[in-house]
Design a protein around this motif. Sequence first.
Motif, PDB file in Angstrom:
ATOM      1  N   ALA A 150     -22.243 -24.038 -46.018  1.00 46.69           N
ATOM      2  CA  ALA A 150     -22.001 -22.726 -45.412  1.00 46.69           C
ATOM      3  C   ALA A 150     -21.665 -22.859 -43.928  1.00 46.69           C
ATOM      4  CB  ALA A 150     -23.225 -21.837 -45.605  1.00 46.69           C
ATOM      5  N   LEU A 151     -22.358 -23.765 -43.246  1.00 45.32           N
ATOM      6  CA  LEU A 151     -22.074 -24.002 -41.836  1.00 45.32           C
ATOM      7  C   LEU A 151     -20.666 -24.550 -41.669  1.00 45.32           C
ATOM      8  CD1 LEU A 151     -22.881 -24.250 -38.859  1.00 45.32           C
ATOM      9  CD2 LEU A 151     -23.914 -26.475 -39.404  1.00 45.32           C
ATOM     10  N   HIS A 152     -20.283 -25.466 -42.564  1.00 47.83           N
ATOM     11  CA  HIS A 152     -18.942 -26.052 -42.497  1.00 47.83           C
ATOM     12  C   HIS A 152     -17.871 -24.984 -42.666  1.00 47.83           C
ATOM     13  CE1 HIS A 152     -15.516 -28.288 -44.541  1.00 47.83           C
ATOM     14  NE2 HIS A 152     -15.524 -28.746 -43.305  1.00 47.83           N
ATOM     15  N   ARG A 153     -18.077 -24.083 -43.639  1.00 44.51           N
ATOM     16  CA  ARG A 153     -17.088 -23.024 -43.874  1.00 44.51           C
ATOM     17  C   ARG A 153     -16.984 -22.069 -42.683  1.00 44.51           C
ATOM     18  NH1 ARG A 153     -19.557 -23.162 -48.979  1.00 44.51           N
ATOM     19  NH2 ARG A 153     -20.820 -21.318 -48.449  1.00 44.51           N
ATOM     20  N   SER A 154     -18.132 -21.783 -42.058  1.00 45.63           N
ATOM     21  CA  SER A 154     -18.102 -20.874 -40.906  1.00 45.63           C
ATOM     22  C   SER A 154     -17.381 -21.505 -39.718  1.00 45.63           C
ATOM     23  CB  SER A 154     -19.524 -20.489 -40.510  1.00 45.63           C
ATOM     24  OG  SER A 154     -20.249 -21.612 -40.037  1.00 45.63           O
ATOM     25  N   LEU A 155     -17.538 -22.816 -39.560  1.00 45.60           N
ATOM     26  CA  LEU A 155     -16.845 -23.501 -38.466  1.00 45.60           C
ATOM     27  C   LEU A 155     -15.338 -23.513 -38.685  1.00 45.60           C
ATOM     28  CD1 LEU A 155     -19.251 -26.541 -37.833  1.00 45.60           C
ATOM     29  CD2 LEU A 155     -18.928 -24.535 -36.367  1.00 45.60           C
ATOM     30  N   THR A 214     -13.623 -21.210 -39.899  1.00 42.75           N
ATOM     31  CA  THR A 214     -13.043 -19.889 -39.623  1.00 42.75           C
ATOM     32  C   THR A 214     -12.809 -19.657 -38.131  1.00 42.75           C
ATOM     33  OG1 THR A 214     -15.233 -18.843 -39.466  1.00 42.75           O
ATOM     34  CG2 THR A 214     -14.195 -18.926 -41.646  1.00 42.75           C
ATOM     35  N   LEU A 215     -13.365 -20.522 -37.284  1.00 40.58           N
ATOM     36  CA  LEU A 215     -13.188 -20.352 -35.847  1.00 40.58           C
ATOM     37  C   LEU A 215     -11.757 -20.655 -35.449  1.00 40.58           C
ATOM     38  CD1 LEU A 215     -16.420 -22.075 -34.464  1.00 40.58           C
ATOM     39  CD2 LEU A 215     -15.984 -19.635 -34.704  1.00 40.58           C
ATOM     40  N   GLU A 216     -11.252 -19.878 -34.528  1.00 38.85           N
ATOM     41  CA  GLU A 216      -9.926 -20.138 -34.002  1.00 38.85           C
ATOM     42  C   GLU A 216     -10.012 -21.200 -32.917  1.00 38.85           C
ATOM     43  OE1 GLU A 216      -8.174 -16.593 -32.625  1.00 38.85           O
ATOM     44  OE2 GLU A 216      -8.439 -15.482 -34.498  1.00 38.85           O
ATOM     45  N   THR A 217      -8.967 -22.001 -32.808  1.00 42.40           N
ATOM     46  CA  THR A 217      -8.946 -23.079 -31.818  1.00 42.40           C
ATOM     47  C   THR A 217      -9.083 -22.530 -30.406  1.00 42.40           C
ATOM     48  OG1 THR A 217      -7.508 -24.357 -33.276  1.00 42.40           O
ATOM     49  CG2 THR A 217      -7.636 -25.066 -30.975  1.00 42.40           C
ATOM     50  N   ALA A 218      -8.510 -21.341 -30.168  1.00 43.59           N
ATOM     51  CA  ALA A 218      -8.551 -20.771 -28.823  1.00 43.59           C
ATOM     52  C   ALA A 218      -9.963 -20.443 -28.373  1.00 43.59           C
ATOM     53  CB  ALA A 218      -7.693 -19.516 -28.777  1.00 43.59           C
ATOM     54  N   ASN A 219     -10.885 -20.280 -29.332  1.00 44.14           N
ATOM     55  CA  ASN A 219     -12.263 -19.948 -28.973  1.00 44.14           C
ATOM     56  C   ASN A 219     -13.090 -21.157 -28.555  1.00 44.14           C
ATOM     57  OD1 ASN A 219     -11.880 -17.237 -29.502  1.00 44.14           O
ATOM     58  ND2 ASN A 219     -12.461 -17.430 -31.659  1.00 44.14           N
ATOM     59  N   ILE A 220     -12.520 -22.328 -28.732  1.00 39.41           N
ATOM     60  CA  ILE A 220     -13.229 -23.554 -28.352  1.00 39.41           C
ATOM     61  C   ILE A 220     -12.951 -23.832 -26.884  1.00 39.41           C
ATOM     62  CG2 ILE A 220     -13.496 -26.016 -28.786  1.00 39.41           C
ATOM     63  CD1 ILE A 220     -12.524 -25.496 -31.629  1.00 39.41           C
ATOM     64  N   PRO A 221     -13.963 -23.875 -26.034  1.00 43.26           N
ATOM     65  CA  PRO A 221     -13.709 -24.101 -24.600  1.00 43.26           C
ATOM     66  C   PRO A 221     -13.136 -25.487 -24.360  1.00 43.26           C
ATOM     67  CG  PRO A 221     -16.058 -24.248 -25.086  1.00 43.26           C
ATOM     68  CD  PRO A 221     -15.394 -23.749 -26.339  1.00 43.26           C
ATOM     69  N   PRO A 222     -12.241 -25.618 -23.394  1.00 46.62           N
ATOM     70  CA  PRO A 222     -11.672 -26.938 -23.092  1.00 46.62           C
ATOM     71  C   PRO A 222     -12.720 -27.831 -22.450  1.00 46.62           C
ATOM     72  CG  PRO A 222     -11.010 -25.345 -21.440  1.00 46.62           C
ATOM     73  CD  PRO A 222     -11.743 -24.575 -22.505  1.00 46.62           C
ATOM     74  N   PRO A 223     -12.521 -29.119 -22.504  1.00 45.66           N
ATOM     75  CA  PRO A 223     -13.465 -30.019 -21.833  1.00 45.66           C
ATOM     76  C   PRO A 223     -13.444 -29.776 -20.332  1.00 45.66           C
ATOM     77  CG  PRO A 223     -11.486 -31.206 -22.490  1.00 45.66           C
ATOM     78  CD  PRO A 223     -11.396 -29.848 -23.124  1.00 45.66           C
ATOM     79  N   PRO A 224     -14.550 -30.002 -19.639  1.00 45.37           N
ATOM     80  CA  PRO A 224     -14.589 -29.755 -18.197  1.00 45.37           C
ATOM     81  C   PRO A 224     -13.656 -30.687 -17.446  1.00 45.37           C
ATOM     82  CG  PRO A 224     -16.546 -30.942 -18.918  1.00 45.37           C
ATOM     83  CD  PRO A 224     -15.817 -30.529 -20.160  1.00 45.37           C
ATOM     84  N   LEU A 225     -13.142 -30.200 -16.317  1.00 45.50           N
ATOM     85  CA  LEU A 225     -12.290 -31.039 -15.485  1.00 45.50           C
ATOM     86  C   LEU A 225     -13.111 -32.203 -14.936  1.00 45.50           C
ATOM     87  CD1 LEU A 225     -10.395 -28.302 -13.432  1.00 45.50           C
ATOM     88  CD2 LEU A 225      -9.466 -29.695 -15.279  1.00 45.50           C
ATOM     89  N   PRO A 226     -12.499 -33.390 -14.820  1.00 45.77           N
ATOM     90  CA  PRO A 226     -13.255 -34.512 -14.260  1.00 45.77           C
ATOM     91  C   PRO A 226     -13.681 -34.259 -12.819  1.00 45.77           C
ATOM     92  CG  PRO A 226     -10.916 -35.038 -14.473  1.00 45.77           C
ATOM     93  CD  PRO A 226     -11.129 -33.758 -15.198  1.00 45.77           C
ATOM     94  N   LEU A 227     -12.954 -33.374 -12.133  1.00 47.58           N
ATOM     95  CA  LEU A 227     -13.288 -33.068 -10.750  1.00 47.58           C
ATOM     96  C   LEU A 227     -12.818 -31.653 -10.450  1.00 47.58           C
ATOM     97  CD1 LEU A 227     -14.576 -34.628  -8.375  1.00 47.58           C
ATOM     98  CD2 LEU A 227     -12.275 -35.057  -7.546  1.00 47.58           C
ATOM     99  N   ASN A 228     -13.690 -30.860  -9.862  1.00 43.77           N
ATOM    100  CA  ASN A 228     -13.353 -29.483  -9.531  1.00 43.77           C
ATOM    101  C   ASN A 228     -12.599 -29.454  -8.204  1.00 43.77           C
ATOM    102  OD1 ASN A 228     -13.296 -26.788  -8.734  1.00 43.77           O
ATOM    103  ND2 ASN A 228     -15.284 -26.336  -9.631  1.00 43.77           N
ATOM    104  N   PRO A 229     -11.290 -29.180  -8.216  1.00 38.93           N
ATOM    105  CA  PRO A 229     -10.521 -29.230  -6.963  1.00 38.93           C
ATOM    106  C   PRO A 229     -10.936 -28.163  -5.968  1.00 38.93           C
ATOM    107  CG  PRO A 229      -9.187 -28.342  -8.764  1.00 38.93           C
ATOM    108  CD  PRO A 229     -10.451 -28.848  -9.383  1.00 38.93           C
ATOM    109  N   LYS A 230     -11.375 -26.999  -6.459  1.00 40.82           N
ATOM    110  CA  LYS A 230     -11.797 -25.940  -5.543  1.00 40.82           C
ATOM    111  C   LYS A 230     -13.060 -26.344  -4.790  1.00 40.82           C
ATOM    112  CE  LYS A 230      -9.786 -22.039  -8.079  1.00 40.82           C
ATOM    113  NZ  LYS A 230     -10.064 -20.739  -8.757  1.00 40.82           N
TER     114      LYS A 230
END
Length: 210
Positions: free
Chosen positions: A46-51, A53-69
């Motif tokens: 059930a957990l596998h099926r629910s995962l 159904t998630l859209e790729t856009a809802n997955i946060p990107p990996p953090p930047l190696p360095l925050n330029p700001k």
Amino acid sequence: MASEIDIYNQYPIYMDPATKALSLQANNLPPSQATTIANELKELNALHRSLLTLETANIPPPPLPLNPKLSAQISKLRDSANTAYRKTNYDEALTLYKYAIDMALARPGWEPVAVARDELAGLYANRAQAYMAKQAWPEALVDAKASVDSKPVGNVKAWWRIAKSLAEMGRYEEARRFLQKSIDIEGRESEGGKELLGLLDEVERALVKA
């Protein structure tokens, strides 16, 4: 006697090639055990099926190696502090260095440690110089040591400021030990090494007089 956590049982688990669903393929297990495993597999499926159904856009990107700001903000604070120091506004410089140091210390854990260490080494060394301008030798000593802890090699100014602060407090023997250690690390032939040797000569003369 072995506990349950020490016992490993391998069960014949089947994965459906189309749906990737898992099921237990065994008829010789006690009914209660087979039911428990089947229920756990049911929850996992059930957990596998629910995962799925998630859209790729809802997955946060990996953090930047360095925050330029963040890097830009730290650099701006450091430059402003340096400007205040050159104008002999030492209290303002100390405040700005503090803000920059606090921001550098707050860098996220996933960022490269070397970046924070280089930043902190320079900031602590600069703040030590501002404290020295106010003849606040204990504070200068603490910051210079923090700079060396962050970056022990290629940090002549911080080594020099440690020894100078100790010498100004009359702690010549400690100053000499730090200078000897720093010369071993930085080398005697470099420009920085020559500065350290010059201060070592002053400290040794003071020791003779003492």
